[in-house]
Write a protein that holds these residues in place. Structure first.
Motif, PDB file in Angstrom:
ATOM      1  N   ASP A   1      29.881  10.652  29.593  1.00  0.00           N
ATOM      2  CA  ASP A   1      29.128  11.549  30.401  1.00  0.00           C
ATOM      3  C   ASP A   1      28.962  12.853  29.483  1.00  0.00           C
ATOM      4  OD1 ASP A   1      28.360  10.174  32.526  1.00  0.00           O
ATOM      5  OD2 ASP A   1      30.208  10.564  33.537  1.00  0.00           O
ATOM      6  N   LEU A   2      29.905  13.361  28.652  1.00  0.00           N
ATOM      7  CA  LEU A   2      29.710  14.367  28.147  1.00  0.00           C
ATOM      8  C   LEU A   2      28.935  14.204  26.839  1.00  0.00           C
ATOM      9  CD1 LEU A   2      30.509  17.436  27.205  1.00  0.00           C
ATOM     10  CD2 LEU A   2      32.577  16.588  26.050  1.00  0.00           C
ATOM     11  N   SER A   3      28.834  13.286  26.303  1.00  0.00           N
ATOM     12  CA  SER A   3      28.042  12.890  25.139  1.00  0.00           C
ATOM     13  C   SER A   3      26.669  13.095  25.365  1.00  0.00           C
ATOM     14  CB  SER A   3      28.296  11.631  24.398  1.00  0.00           C
ATOM     15  OG  SER A   3      28.055  10.466  25.248  1.00  0.00           O
ATOM     16  N   ALA A   4      26.253  12.683  26.747  1.00  0.00           N
ATOM     17  CA  ALA A   4      24.630  12.603  27.106  1.00  0.00           C
ATOM     18  C   ALA A   4      24.546  13.662  28.050  1.00  0.00           C
ATOM     19  CB  ALA A   4      24.561  10.961  27.727  1.00  0.00           C
ATOM     20  N   ILE A  32      35.233  -1.105  22.294  1.00  0.00           N
ATOM     21  CA  ILE A  32      34.744   0.496  22.701  1.00  0.00           C
ATOM     22  C   ILE A  32      33.503   0.772  22.788  1.00  0.00           C
ATOM     23  CG2 ILE A  32      35.248   2.904  22.061  1.00  0.00           C
ATOM     24  CD1 ILE A  32      37.705   1.536  23.010  1.00  0.00           C
ATOM     25  N   LYS A  33      32.724   0.243  21.736  1.00  0.00           N
ATOM     26  CA  LYS A  33      31.463   0.539  21.494  1.00  0.00           C
ATOM     27  C   LYS A  33      30.379  -0.054  22.885  1.00  0.00           C
ATOM     28  CE  LYS A  33      27.192   0.977  18.574  1.00  0.00           C
ATOM     29  NZ  LYS A  33      26.653   0.998  17.202  1.00  0.00           N
ATOM     30  N   PRO A  34      30.607  -1.645  22.780  1.00  0.00           N
ATOM     31  CA  PRO A  34      30.106  -2.213  24.278  1.00  0.00           C
ATOM     32  C   PRO A  34      30.408  -1.309  25.456  1.00  0.00           C
ATOM     33  CG  PRO A  34      30.993  -3.666  22.601  1.00  0.00           C
ATOM     34  CD  PRO A  34      31.473  -2.462  22.348  1.00  0.00           C
ATOM     35  N   ARG A  35      31.853  -0.668  25.544  1.00  0.00           N
ATOM     36  CA  ARG A  35      31.665  -0.175  26.784  1.00  0.00           C
ATOM     37  C   ARG A  35      30.896   1.352  26.739  1.00  0.00           C
ATOM     38  NH1 ARG A  35      38.344  -0.511  27.196  1.00  0.00           N
ATOM     39  NH2 ARG A  35      38.641  -2.710  27.984  1.00  0.00           N
ATOM     40  N   LEU A  36      31.072   1.923  25.755  1.00  0.00           N
ATOM     41  CA  LEU A  36      30.247   3.164  25.577  1.00  0.00           C
ATOM     42  C   LEU A  36      28.500   2.842  25.803  1.00  0.00           C
ATOM     43  CD1 LEU A  36      31.916   4.810  22.656  1.00  0.00           C
ATOM     44  CD2 LEU A  36      32.143   5.632  24.789  1.00  0.00           C
ATOM     45  N   VAL A  37      28.074   1.820  25.352  1.00  0.00           N
ATOM     46  CA  VAL A  37      26.518   1.481  25.636  1.00  0.00           C
ATOM     47  C   VAL A  37      26.566   1.146  26.952  1.00  0.00           C
ATOM     48  CG1 VAL A  37      25.130  -0.428  24.902  1.00  0.00           C
ATOM     49  CG2 VAL A  37      26.457   0.504  23.125  1.00  0.00           C
ATOM     50  N   ALA A  39      28.061   2.312  29.358  1.00  0.00           N
ATOM     51  CA  ALA A  39      28.032   3.564  30.347  1.00  0.00           C
ATOM     52  C   ALA A  39      26.989   4.461  29.775  1.00  0.00           C
ATOM     53  CB  ALA A  39      29.400   4.283  29.942  1.00  0.00           C
ATOM     54  N   ASN A  40      25.998   4.123  29.218  1.00  0.00           N
ATOM     55  CA  ASN A  40      24.870   4.866  28.574  1.00  0.00           C
ATOM     56  C   ASN A  40      25.155   6.278  27.726  1.00  0.00           C
ATOM     57  OD1 ASN A  40      22.430   3.250  29.796  1.00  0.00           O
ATOM     58  ND2 ASN A  40      23.206   3.988  31.633  1.00  0.00           N
ATOM     59  N   ALA A  41      26.338   6.033  26.998  1.00  0.00           N
ATOM     60  CA  ALA A  41      26.624   7.202  26.114  1.00  0.00           C
ATOM     61  C   ALA A  41      25.870   7.256  25.091  1.00  0.00           C
ATOM     62  CB  ALA A  41      28.393   7.096  25.970  1.00  0.00           C
ATOM     63  N   SER A 173      40.880  13.283  45.681  1.00  0.00           N
ATOM     64  CA  SER A 173      40.786  11.971  44.720  1.00  0.00           C
ATOM     65  C   SER A 173      39.294  11.420  44.702  1.00  0.00           C
ATOM     66  CB  SER A 173      41.724  10.831  45.401  1.00  0.00           C
ATOM     67  OG  SER A 173      43.299  11.339  45.120  1.00  0.00           O
ATOM     68  N   LEU A 174      38.972  10.752  43.594  1.00  0.00           N
ATOM     69  CA  LEU A 174      37.660  10.471  43.194  1.00  0.00           C
ATOM     70  C   LEU A 174      37.567   8.672  43.290  1.00  0.00           C
ATOM     71  CD1 LEU A 174      35.719  12.563  41.054  1.00  0.00           C
ATOM     72  CD2 LEU A 174      35.432  12.445  43.472  1.00  0.00           C
ATOM     73  N   GLY A 175      37.054   7.937  44.124  1.00  0.00           N
ATOM     74  CA  GLY A 175      37.066   6.612  43.827  1.00  0.00           C
ATOM     75  C   GLY A 175      35.899   6.108  43.144  1.00  0.00           C
ATOM     76  N   PHE A 176      36.254   4.896  42.525  1.00  0.00           N
ATOM     77  CA  PHE A 176      35.339   4.297  41.677  1.00  0.00           C
ATOM     78  C   PHE A 176      35.498   2.735  41.510  1.00  0.00           C
ATOM     79  CE2 PHE A 176      38.724   5.119  38.674  1.00  0.00           C
ATOM     80  CZ  PHE A 176      38.688   4.119  37.727  1.00  0.00           C
ATOM     81  N   THR A 177      34.595   1.955  41.011  1.00  0.00           N
ATOM     82  CA  THR A 177      34.599   0.796  40.759  1.00  0.00           C
ATOM     83  C   THR A 177      34.020   0.336  39.334  1.00  0.00           C
ATOM     84  OG1 THR A 177      34.429  -1.658  41.526  1.00  0.00           O
ATOM     85  CG2 THR A 177      32.523  -0.076  41.847  1.00  0.00           C
ATOM     86  N   ILE A 178      34.354  -0.676  38.799  1.00  0.00           N
ATOM     87  CA  ILE A 178      33.917  -1.154  37.332  1.00  0.00           C
ATOM     88  C   ILE A 178      33.100  -2.096  37.423  1.00  0.00           C
ATOM     89  CG2 ILE A 178      34.638  -1.580  35.117  1.00  0.00           C
ATOM     90  CD1 ILE A 178      37.286  -0.452  35.391  1.00  0.00           C
ATOM     91  N   THR A 179      31.689  -1.969  37.114  1.00  0.00           N
ATOM     92  CA  THR A 179      30.730  -3.014  37.184  1.00  0.00           C
ATOM     93  C   THR A 179      30.345  -3.423  35.744  1.00  0.00           C
ATOM     94  OG1 THR A 179      28.854  -1.819  37.163  1.00  0.00           O
ATOM     95  CG2 THR A 179      29.867  -1.840  39.345  1.00  0.00           C
ATOM     96  N   ASP A 180      29.299  -4.320  35.667  1.00  0.00           N
ATOM     97  CA  ASP A 180      28.974  -4.859  34.453  1.00  0.00           C
ATOM     98  C   ASP A 180      28.131  -3.676  33.506  1.00  0.00           C
ATOM     99  OD1 ASP A 180      29.986  -7.215  34.702  1.00  0.00           O
ATOM    100  OD2 ASP A 180      28.137  -8.357  35.414  1.00  0.00           O
ATOM    101  N   PHE A 181      27.901  -2.807  34.391  1.00  0.00           N
ATOM    102  CA  PHE A 181      26.772  -1.411  33.721  1.00  0.00           C
ATOM    103  C   PHE A 181      27.560  -0.318  33.725  1.00  0.00           C
ATOM    104  CE2 PHE A 181      24.330  -4.501  36.354  1.00  0.00           C
ATOM    105  CZ  PHE A 181      23.401  -4.762  35.364  1.00  0.00           C
TER     106      PHE A 181
END
Length: 283
Positions: A1-4, A32-37, A39-41, A173-181
């Protein structure tokens, strides 16, 4: 998020910034790179210090060289124990402290935030703050400590819990889930650090009084260092949110139980605390 330049939940958007992401556990190209991509970094703003010919430690001069050149807003170390250096025992406070001091100096000099990712130990200490692998000096030195974990009743639900904040009140606390995106934020979560650590298997920290927690802290410090001065222990207590008076009460209890000894002869003006070694048949 910071990078974008995107905002995290509850935070205003920021100007895009450079990031140094140093990892020893996942491949850069295949993980690492696929995860960043996903996440729209902005990958043009994500940098890595080259370790192909020589491994990196936190005392390596290449870190400051990279900071001076890249001017990162954020430096991520993943995991911390991989970058302390081969000669540093992460369980020894006197060895860890100079490394943390060096990184703190660089963070202030280059106005860069530092995230140190740590694994959890399998120990059952009552306080989540003590559950990270390594010396208690590590969370003590940090200004903010977050725990990331799963909901034990729903493994697909995760949360980030704030377990220490030196400069402000702990956040919710902040909740989250991990998706394909990438990460999908779920908003405020009722999960606590104890919930995610399965603390119901042990005594809940809220069921233990402050003196119990202070006793535990003293034991951890003295097991790490063999001995410590009263001022060092009081300082560590302050960093952990435990008052001087509470540590004094813990000292009195441990002394009365014969578990603590004191030495005022090693160095003039200093009193060293030590754990009493019990006979083998009592251990």
């Amino acid at each position: 998020d910071l990078s974008a330049g995107r905002a995290l939940p509850g935070v205003e958007p920021v100007e895009p910034g450079n990031v140094i992401y140093q990892t020893a556990e996942d491949g850069l190209a295949d993980t690492i790179k696929p995860r960043l991509v996903a996440a729209n970094a902005d990958c043009k703003r994500i940098f890595v210090i080259d370790e192909s010919e020589k491994g990196l430690s936190l005392l390596d001069s290449r870190i400051e060289e990279a900071m001076a050149k890249i001017r990162p807003r954020l430096f991520i170390i993943d995991p911390l124990q991989a970058y302390l250096g081969g000669d540093v025992d992460m369980h020894r406070a006197n060895e860890v402290r100079p490394v943390l001091k060096k990184i703190g100096f660089l963070a202030e000099k280059y106005e860069c935030s530092v995230i140190m990712i740590m694994h959890l130990s399998k120990a059952s200490q009552s306080r989540s703050l003590y559950r990270g692998l390594g010396s208690v000096d590590i969370p003590a030195a940090a200004r903010s400590v977050l725990l990331v974990g799963k909901n034990p009743n729903n493994p697909n639900e995760r949360a980030i819990a704030h377990i220490k904040s030196s400069l402000a009140q702990n956040g919710k606390s902040l909740g989250f889930t991990i998706t394909d995106f990438g990460i999908q934020w779920l908003g405020e979560s009722p999960l606590t650090a104890d919930d995610m650590l399965g603390a119901h298997r042990f005594e809940k920290s809220e069921d233990k009084n402050k003196v119990d927690e202070a006793v535990e802290l003293v034991e951890i410090i003295l097991n790490e260092n063999n001995e410590a001065t009263a001022s060092d222990i009081f300082k560590a207590g302050k960093e952990m949110g435990i008052s001087r008076r509470t540590i004094e009460r813990a000292r009195e209890r441990m002394r009365d139980e014969g578990r603590l000894t004191f030495d005022k002869t090693s160095k003039p003006g200093k009193c060293f605390w030590r754990l009493r070694k019990m006979p083998d048949f009592l251990e």
